[in-house]
Design a protein around this motif. Structure first.
Motif, PDB file in Angstrom:
ATOM      1  N   ASP A  17       0.788  -1.244   0.000  1.00 55.10           N
ATOM      2  CA  ASP A  17       0.000   0.000   0.000  1.00 55.10           C
ATOM      3  C   ASP A  17       0.813   1.284   0.000  1.00 55.10           C
ATOM      4  O   ASP A  17       0.251   2.367  -0.006  1.00 55.10           O
ATOM      5  N   GLU A  18       2.117   1.207   0.018  1.00 62.76           N
ATOM      6  CA  GLU A  18       2.887   2.447   0.014  1.00 62.76           C
ATOM      7  C   GLU A  18       4.306   2.189  -0.467  1.00 62.76           C
ATOM      8  O   GLU A  18       4.789   1.063  -0.484  1.00 62.76           O
ATOM      9  N   GLU A  19       4.966   3.260  -0.866  1.00 64.91           N
ATOM     10  CA  GLU A  19       6.348   3.156  -1.307  1.00 64.91           C
ATOM     11  C   GLU A  19       7.261   2.992  -0.092  1.00 64.91           C
ATOM     12  O   GLU A  19       7.012   3.557   0.972  1.00 64.91           O
ATOM     13  N   PRO A  20       8.322   2.212  -0.230  1.00 68.40           N
ATOM     14  CA  PRO A  20       9.233   2.035   0.907  1.00 68.40           C
ATOM     15  C   PRO A  20       9.931   3.333   1.264  1.00 68.40           C
ATOM     16  O   PRO A  20      10.284   4.129   0.394  1.00 68.40           O
ATOM     17  N   GLN A  21      10.109   3.552   2.569  1.00 68.43           N
ATOM     18  CA  GLN A  21      10.845   4.723   3.009  1.00 68.43           C
ATOM     19  C   GLN A  21      12.340   4.482   2.851  1.00 68.43           C
ATOM     20  O   GLN A  21      12.831   3.374   3.027  1.00 68.43           O
ATOM     21  N   ARG A  22      13.042   5.530   2.509  1.00 68.41           N
ATOM     22  CA  ARG A  22      14.488   5.419   2.429  1.00 68.41           C
ATOM     23  C   ARG A  22      15.071   5.414   3.831  1.00 68.41           C
ATOM     24  O   ARG A  22      14.675   6.191   4.689  1.00 68.41           O
ATOM     25  N   THR A  23      15.984   4.503   4.083  1.00 67.69           N
ATOM     26  CA  THR A  23      16.633   4.435   5.383  1.00 67.69           C
ATOM     27  C   THR A  23      18.138   4.556   5.214  1.00 67.69           C
ATOM     28  O   THR A  23      18.688   4.233   4.164  1.00 67.69           O
ATOM     29  N   TYR A  24      18.783   5.022   6.247  1.00 70.15           N
ATOM     30  CA  TYR A  24      20.229   5.195   6.240  1.00 70.15           C
ATOM     31  C   TYR A  24      20.847   4.203   7.221  1.00 70.15           C
ATOM     32  O   TYR A  24      20.325   3.978   8.312  1.00 70.15           O
ATOM     33  N   SER A  25      21.971   3.625   6.828  1.00 71.41           N
ATOM     34  CA  SER A  25      22.584   2.576   7.641  1.00 71.41           C
ATOM     35  C   SER A  25      22.920   3.068   9.041  1.00 71.41           C
ATOM     36  O   SER A  25      22.735   2.356  10.028  1.00 71.41           O
ATOM     37  N   GLY A  26      23.417   4.298   9.151  1.00 70.98           N
ATOM     38  CA  GLY A  26      23.759   4.832  10.463  1.00 70.98           C
ATOM     39  C   GLY A  26      22.554   4.952  11.366  1.00 70.98           C
ATOM     40  O   GLY A  26      22.636   4.723  12.571  1.00 70.98           O
ATOM     41  N   ASP A  27      21.409   5.307  10.781  1.00 66.00           N
ATOM     42  CA  ASP A  27      20.204   5.458  11.581  1.00 66.00           C
ATOM     43  C   ASP A  27      19.670   4.108  12.033  1.00 66.00           C
ATOM     44  O   ASP A  27      19.128   3.979  13.128  1.00 66.00           O
ATOM     45  N   VAL A  28      19.812   3.091  11.186  1.00 66.36           N
ATOM     46  CA  VAL A  28      19.394   1.748  11.590  1.00 66.36           C
ATOM     47  C   VAL A  28      20.288   1.242  12.716  1.00 66.36           C
ATOM     48  O   VAL A  28      19.818   0.664  13.705  1.00 66.36           O
ATOM     49  N   ARG A  29      21.577   1.491  12.590  1.00 65.02           N
ATOM     50  CA  ARG A  29      22.525   1.041  13.626  1.00 65.02           C
ATOM     51  C   ARG A  29      22.239   1.709  14.969  1.00 65.02           C
ATOM     52  O   ARG A  29      22.219   1.045  16.011  1.00 65.02           O
ATOM     53  N   ARG A  30      22.018   3.014  14.970  1.00 69.28           N
ATOM     54  CA  ARG A  30      21.841   3.723  16.239  1.00 69.28           C
ATOM     55  C   ARG A  30      20.554   3.315  16.944  1.00 69.28           C
ATOM     56  O   ARG A  30      20.409   3.501  18.156  1.00 69.28           O
ATOM     57  N   TRP A  31      19.619   2.748  16.203  1.00 66.61           N
ATOM     58  CA  TRP A  31      18.411   2.185  16.791  1.00 66.61           C
ATOM     59  C   TRP A  31      18.798   1.121  17.824  1.00 66.61           C
ATOM     60  O   TRP A  31      18.183   1.005  18.887  1.00 66.61           O
ATOM     61  N   ALA A  32      19.849   0.352  17.533  1.00 68.67           N
ATOM     62  CA  ALA A  32      20.268  -0.736  18.413  1.00 68.67           C
ATOM     63  C   ALA A  32      21.344  -0.326  19.402  1.00 68.67           C
ATOM     64  O   ALA A  32      21.457  -0.919  20.484  1.00 68.67           O
ATOM     65  N   THR A  33      22.155   0.682  19.064  1.00 69.05           N
ATOM     66  CA  THR A  33      23.305   1.026  19.901  1.00 69.05           C
ATOM     67  C   THR A  33      23.116   2.276  20.744  1.00 69.05           C
ATOM     68  O   THR A  33      23.826   2.460  21.730  1.00 69.05           O
ATOM     69  N   GLY A  34      22.202   3.157  20.333  1.00 69.40           N
ATOM     70  CA  GLY A  34      22.016   4.411  21.054  1.00 69.40           C
ATOM     71  C   GLY A  34      23.043   5.473  20.715  1.00 69.40           C
ATOM     72  O   GLY A  34      23.067   6.540  21.342  1.00 69.40           O
ATOM     73  N   GLU A  35      23.886   5.223  19.715  1.00 71.30           N
ATOM     74  CA  GLU A  35      24.932   6.185  19.338  1.00 71.30           C
ATOM     75  C   GLU A  35      24.337   7.410  18.641  1.00 71.30           C
ATOM     76  O   GLU A  35      23.259   7.333  18.039  1.00 71.30           O
ATOM     77  N   PRO A  36      25.045   8.529  18.659  1.00 70.83           N
ATOM     78  CA  PRO A  36      24.660   9.658  17.819  1.00 70.83           C
ATOM     79  C   PRO A  36      24.743   9.233  16.346  1.00 70.83           C
ATOM     80  O   PRO A  36      25.552   8.373  15.979  1.00 70.83           O
ATOM     81  N   TYR A  37      23.942   9.847  15.504  1.00 66.40           N
ATOM     82  CA  TYR A  37      23.862   9.424  14.107  1.00 66.40           C
ATOM     83  C   TYR A  37      25.223   9.486  13.409  1.00 66.40           C
ATOM     84  O   TYR A  37      25.610   8.549  12.689  1.00 66.40           O
ATOM     85  N   ARG A  38      25.953  10.561  13.614  1.00 63.44           N
ATOM     86  CA  ARG A  38      27.227  10.717  12.900  1.00 63.44           C
ATOM     87  C   ARG A  38      28.210   9.609  13.284  1.00 63.44           C
ATOM     88  O   ARG A  38      28.873   9.029  12.417  1.00 63.44           O
ATOM     89  N   LEU A  39      28.292   9.291  14.583  1.00 60.22           N
ATOM     90  CA  LEU A  39      29.190   8.228  15.027  1.00 60.22           C
ATOM     91  C   LEU A  39      28.738   6.881  14.463  1.00 60.22           C
ATOM     92  O   LEU A  39      29.562   6.087  13.977  1.00 60.22           O
ATOM     93  N   ALA A  40      27.451   6.616  14.503  1.00 51.87           N
ATOM     94  CA  ALA A  40      26.935   5.347  13.975  1.00 51.87           C
ATOM     95  C   ALA A  40      27.235   5.218  12.489  1.00 51.87           C
ATOM     96  O   ALA A  40      27.626   4.141  12.011  1.00 51.87           O
ATOM     97  N   ARG A  41      27.091   6.310  11.757  1.00 53.41           N
ATOM     98  CA  ARG A  41      27.354   6.271  10.310  1.00 53.41           C
ATOM     99  C   ARG A  41      28.834   6.000  10.046  1.00 53.41           C
ATOM    100  O   ARG A  41      29.177   5.201   9.170  1.00 53.41           O
ATOM    101  N   GLU A  42      29.713   6.633  10.803  1.00 50.53           N
ATOM    102  CA  GLU A  42      31.155   6.426  10.606  1.00 50.53           C
ATOM    103  C   GLU A  42      31.552   4.989  10.941  1.00 50.53           C
ATOM    104  O   GLU A  42      32.378   4.389  10.258  1.00 50.53           O
ATOM    105  N   GLU A  43      30.979   4.424  11.995  1.00 50.07           N
ATOM    106  CA  GLU A  43      31.381   3.104  12.462  1.00 50.07           C
ATOM    107  C   GLU A  43      30.984   1.988  11.497  1.00 50.07           C
ATOM    108  O   GLU A  43      31.628   0.942  11.475  1.00 50.07           O
ATOM    109  N   CYS A  44      29.919   2.189  10.723  1.00 50.15           N
ATOM    110  CA  CYS A  44      29.441   1.085   9.877  1.00 50.15           C
ATOM    111  C   CYS A  44      29.757   1.287   8.395  1.00 50.15           C
ATOM    112  O   CYS A  44      29.215   0.573   7.547  1.00 50.15           O
ATOM    113  N   GLN A  45      30.626   2.217   8.079  1.00 52.40           N
ATOM    114  CA  GLN A  45      30.935   2.465   6.671  1.00 52.40           C
ATOM    115  C   GLN A  45      31.738   1.337   6.033  1.00 52.40           C
ATOM    116  O   GLN A  45      31.571   1.032   4.858  1.00 52.40           O
TER     117      GLN A  45
END
Length: 685
Positions: free
Chosen positions: A18-46
Motif C-alpha cells: 500500500d505504500e512506497e518504501p521509506q528510504r533508510t540510512y545505515s547509520g540510523d538503523v545502527r543507532r536504533w540498536a546502539t544508542g549512538e549519535p547518528y554521525r558516530l553510527a554512520r562512521e562506524e558502519c561504513q
C-alpha cells in the motif's frame, strides 16, 4: 533518517504493501540498536556490517559482563538508570566494545565488573584517552567518558561494601556454564538499545538467565512474561541488525529434519526423498496438490540457502524458529512485536515462484472453507488472493525453517494409551517439577506440575492452542516448553491475582514505597489514574464494605465446611475490582492498612505496588470505623489527600509524576456523585 514507525521485518514493510518504501540510512538503523549519535553510527558502519560480530575471546568477556549486569540490575527502569543497565550507548567493534555508562551508575558498574573476576585474581584496568579500559576474560571493554578519579572513587566505594551479597564474585567457571549462549549474550549486549524500542511498550526492563533441560537460556521478561526469542527478532528488527556469523554455521539437512519430524508424529512414516515437499505441505496444513507441491519444493530450496548463510545463524537461538509461528496464535505474549517476523529468504521465495499466485490463494481459501464467504453478490472475490498466496509461500518457508532449527536435544514423544495424542515429559528445576507436553492432530498443550505452586494450582497449563498438524503441534509444544518453567514465576492465579510462586522477601528487601514500586513490573503497579477510573464503580460494589481491622477477606462462619474466603473490607473489593493481589484470611496483611509494612510486604511478595497517592487515599478510606457507605470512605480518602503534602508524596515515588495527575488530585470532589464528571475532565478529555 528513519522516521516513525521504524521499518520492521513484517509482511507490510518487507513487501511494501500500500505504500512506497521509506528510504533508510545505515547509520540510523545502527543507532536504533546502539544508542549512538547518528554521525558516530554512520562512521562506524561504513567499512563493514552495521554491527560487527565479536571475535571469540571478545564475545566471552562480553557474555560475562552482561551476565553480571543481569544480576546487578534485575528488573529496572531505563528512564531512571540512564538507559538499559545504565548504558547510554554502545559502540561495538570486532575486538572491543565501547560503552558510555550513566555517571550515577558507575558504583553499580564497579560492583558488576568485579563479578566477572575469578576468585583470587585482580581486576585489570588502565586509563586511556577515551576513558577506562577494562580487560574481562581477555575481552576489551572501554568505559567511554569515565575519568580515572571517578573510577577509583567508585572502586573504593565498592570495596568498602565487598561483604554485601551484591558485590559477591561470580563462580570461577561461569564462562564454561554460559558457553552455549555466549554468542547470544554478546550479540544482545551489542544491540542493548533495542530494549528502548517503541515495540517494547513497558517502561521496565528485565532479562534473566535460567535453565531449561539442564542448559542455560536467556529470557526477556520485560513485558511481564518470559520470552526466549532473541531481542532483534522479538522487535522484528531488519535483517541488517541480525548478528552475522557469531557462531560456526553447521550443515543442516532440512529435508531429513522434516522427514524425522513427520515420523515422530506418525504423520509421514516412510516418506521418500522426493515426497518431502508433500511432508512439508502436511506439516504446514497446506493441501498437497501439484501447485502447492511446487511451492513447497521451492520453499525447501530457499530454506537450505538461508540456513547455509552465516548471516542467519541466530535462527537457531531461543529453541529455533518455531517460536515465530507461536506469534500467529491467540496467546497473551510471545514477543514484543505481535506480528510474526517474515523469515529470511521470503523475498527470494516469492520472486522465484512461477506458479499461478491467484490459484494458490484460492486453494488456500478453499482449504480454510472461506472461499464462498469471500464472494461478493456479483461473484467477485473480496480477498486479495495474491497476498493470501504470498502468505502461503511464507508459511511453507516458516515451517521448513522451524523443523530444521529444532533444538538438538531430543524430546521423547510417546503415544498416549487409548488416544491418538502424543505426550512427552521432562523435569524442570525452577520450580522443581515436571514439564508435560501434549500434541494432537490439530492442537498442543504445555503444562507444569510442581508441588511448590501455590493457590491450589499444582498443575498449571502454560500454553494450549491450535496447530495445523500433529508434527506442527510437536514443534510448537517444544517451543512453548522452553519458557514454561521460568514462566511460573510470573503467572498469577485467576481468583486473587497472587503469584503462583511468591517472591522471597527478607531483611535485604527494600519495603519502602519506592522500593516496592521499583521491584514491580509496570502493569502490576496500581496508579492513581487506575483508581480514578474505578471509583464510580467501587461506589456501588463496595457500598457496605467493612473497615480493614475486620479483615479484607473472611471465611463464612456460618458455613464452616466452605474452604473459600470472601471479600469483606473496602480494600478487599479494591483487590477484586482493581486487580491488586488479594490477601488470604489469616495472613498478617489481611487486616493491615495499605501504608503498613505488612501490606507492602504482601505486595512485594506478589510483584505488585501502589503509588503513594493511592496508598494515602485507600489507607484513610479503609480505617474509617463508623462509615455507613462508600461515600463516607471516599470523603475520608479525599480529605486525607487534601491534607497531605502532595509534593512529599510525589517524591516518594521514584517515577516522574504527570502534572495532569497532580492537578486532578487537587480537584478530586468530596461528593461521590461528582466523580464521573471529574474523571471525564481530567482523564478522558
Amino acid at each position: 533518517m528513519i522516521t516513525a514507525p521504524r521499518p520492521r521485518r513484517i509482511d507490510r514493510d518487507v513487501f511494501h504493501e500500500d505504500e512506497e518504501p521509506q528510504r533508510t540510512y545505515s547509520g540510523d538503523v545502527r543507532r536504533w540498536a546502539t544508542g549512538e549519535p547518528y554521525r558516530l553510527a554512520r562512521e562506524e558502519c561504513q567499512a563493514g556490517p552495521l554491527i560487527p560480530t565479536a571475535v571469540e575471546t571478545q564475545a566471552k568477556g562480553e557474555a560475562l559482563l552482561l551476565d553480571a549486569l543481569l544480576s546487578e540490575y534485575g528488573l529496572h527502569r531505563p528512564a531512571l538508570t540512564g538507559g538499559p543497565f545504565g548504558i547510554i550507548m554502545v559502540t561495538p567493534r570486532t575486538h572491543e566494545i565501547l560503552i558510555r555508562v550513566a555517571p550515577r551508575q558507575l558504583p553499580r558498574w564497579t560492583a558488576t565488573v568485579l563479578r566477572t573476576v575469578p576468585t583470587g585474581a585482580a581486576l585489570v584496568w588502565s586509563t586511556e584517552e577515551r576513558g577506562i579500559a577494562l580487560t574481562l576474560a581477555e575481552a576489551r571493554v572501554v568505559l567511554v567518558g569515565t575519568t580515572e578519579s571517578d573510577w577509583r572513587a567508585a572502586i573504593d566505594r565498592t570495596e568498602r561494601s565487598a561483604g554485601q551479597p551484591v558485590s559477591a564474585r561470580a563462580h570461577d567457571d561461569r564462562i564454561g556454564y554460559l558457553a552455549p549462549i555466549v554468542p547470544l549474550l554478546s550479540a544482545t549486549l551489542r544491540r542493548v538499545h533495542l530494549l528502548t524500542d517503541s515495540e517494547v511498550s513497558s517502561p521496565t526492563v528485565e532479562l534473566l538467565i535460567a535453565e531449561h533441560r539442564g542448559e542455560p537460556c536467556l529470557y526477556d521478561a520485560t513485558s511481564g512474561a518470559p520470552s526466549a526469542i532473541p531481542l532483534w527478532q522479538s522487535v522484528a528488527a531488519p535483517l541488517e541488525l541480525w548478528p552475522s556469523a557469531y557462531r560456526s554455521a553447521t550443515a543442516v539437512d532440512v529435508r531429513g529434519a522434516i522427514g524425522r519430524l513427520m515420523s515422530e508424529a506418525d504423520d509421514g512414516l516412510g516418506f521418500l526423498a522426493q515426497d518431502v515437499s508433500e511432508a512439508l505441505c502436511k506439516l504446514a496444513g497446506v493441501p498437497a496438490v501439484p501447485l502447492t507441491l511446487r511451492a513447497a519444493q521451492l520453499a525447501l530450496s530457499v530454506a537450505e540457502e538461508v540456513l547455509a548463510d552465516p548471516r542467519f545463524v541466530s535462527l537457531f537461538d531461543g529453541g529455533g524458529w518455531a517460536a515465530n509461528r507461536r506469534r500467529d496464535l491467540d496467546l497473551a505474549w510471545v514477543a514484543h512485536t505481535e506480528e510474526a517476523v517474515t523469515p529470511p529468504g521470503a523475498e527470494r521465495l516469492v520472486e522465484a515462484f512461477t506458479g499461478d499466485l491467484d490459484m494458490l490463494g484460492m486453494l488456500t481459501l478453499s482449504e480454510e472453507h472461506a472461499l464462498t464467504d469471500s464472494l461478493t453478490a456479483a461473484g467477485e472475490l473480496e480477498e486479495d488472493v495474491s497476498a493470501i498466496a504470498q502468505g502461503t509461500l511464507i508459511r511453507l518457508l516458516d515451517w521448513a525453517l522451524a523443523a530444521a532449527t529444532r533444538s538438538a536435544t531430543p524430546w521423547a514423544w510417546c503415544p498416549s494409551e487409548g488416544s491418538k495424542s502424543l505426550h512427552s515429559n521432562a523435569p524442570t528445576s525452577d520450580p522443581d517439577g515436571i514439564l508435560q507436553l501434549k500434541a494432537e492432530a490439530n492442537s498442543f498443550a504445555v503444562s507444569v506440575t510442581a508441588p511448590s505452586l501455590r493457590e491450589s494450582q499444582y498443575v498449571h497449563t502454560w500454553e494450549e492452542c491450535d496447530a495445523p498438524s500433529r508434527a506442527a503441534a510437536i514443534l510448537l509444544a517444544e517451543s512453548a516448553a522452553r519458557t514454561a518453567g521460568i514462566a511460573m514465576h510470573y503467572v498469577r492465579d485467576p481468583q486473587k491475582g497472587r503469584l503462583l510462586l511468591p517472591r522471597p522477601v527478607d531483611q535485604r528487601t527494600d519495603l519502602t514505597t519506592a522500593g516496592v514500586i521499583l521491584a514491580a513490573h509496570a502493569d502490576a503497579i496500581f496508579d492513581f489514574e487506575d483508581l480514578a477510573s474505578m471509583l464510580s464503580r467501587l461506589r456501588y460494589r463496595a457500598d457496605t464494605a467493612a473497615n480493614a481491622s475486620e479483615g479484607h477477606w473472611r471465611r463464612q462462619a456460618a458455613v464452616p465446611d466452605d474452604p473459600h474466603d470472601y471479600t469483606h473490607s473496602v480494600l478487599g473489593d479494591v483487590q477484586v475490582w482493581c486487580g491488586t493481589p488479594g490477601t488470604h484470611d489469616g495472613e498478617p496483611a489481611n487486616t493491615a492498612l495499605p501504608d503498613s509494612p505488612e501490606y507492602r510486604r504482601h505486595l512485594a511478595q506478589h510483584g505488585a505496588a501502589m503509588d503513594p497517592f493511592v496508598t494515602c487515599y485507600l489507607t484513610a478510606a479503609a480505617e474509617v470505623e463508623d462509615a455507613k457507605d462508600f461515600d463516607d470512605r471516599h470523603r475520608a480518602g479525599v480529605t486525607a489527600l487534601r491534607n497531605a503534602d502532595l509534593e512529599h508524596l510525589a517524591d516518594s515515588d521514584p517515577r516522574p509524576i504527570d502534572q495532569r495527575v497532580m492537578t486532578a488530585i487537587t480537584a478530586i470532589p468530596l461528593d461521590a456523585n461528582e466523580i464521573e464528571a471529574w474523571y471525564e475532565v481530567y482523564f478522558e478529555e
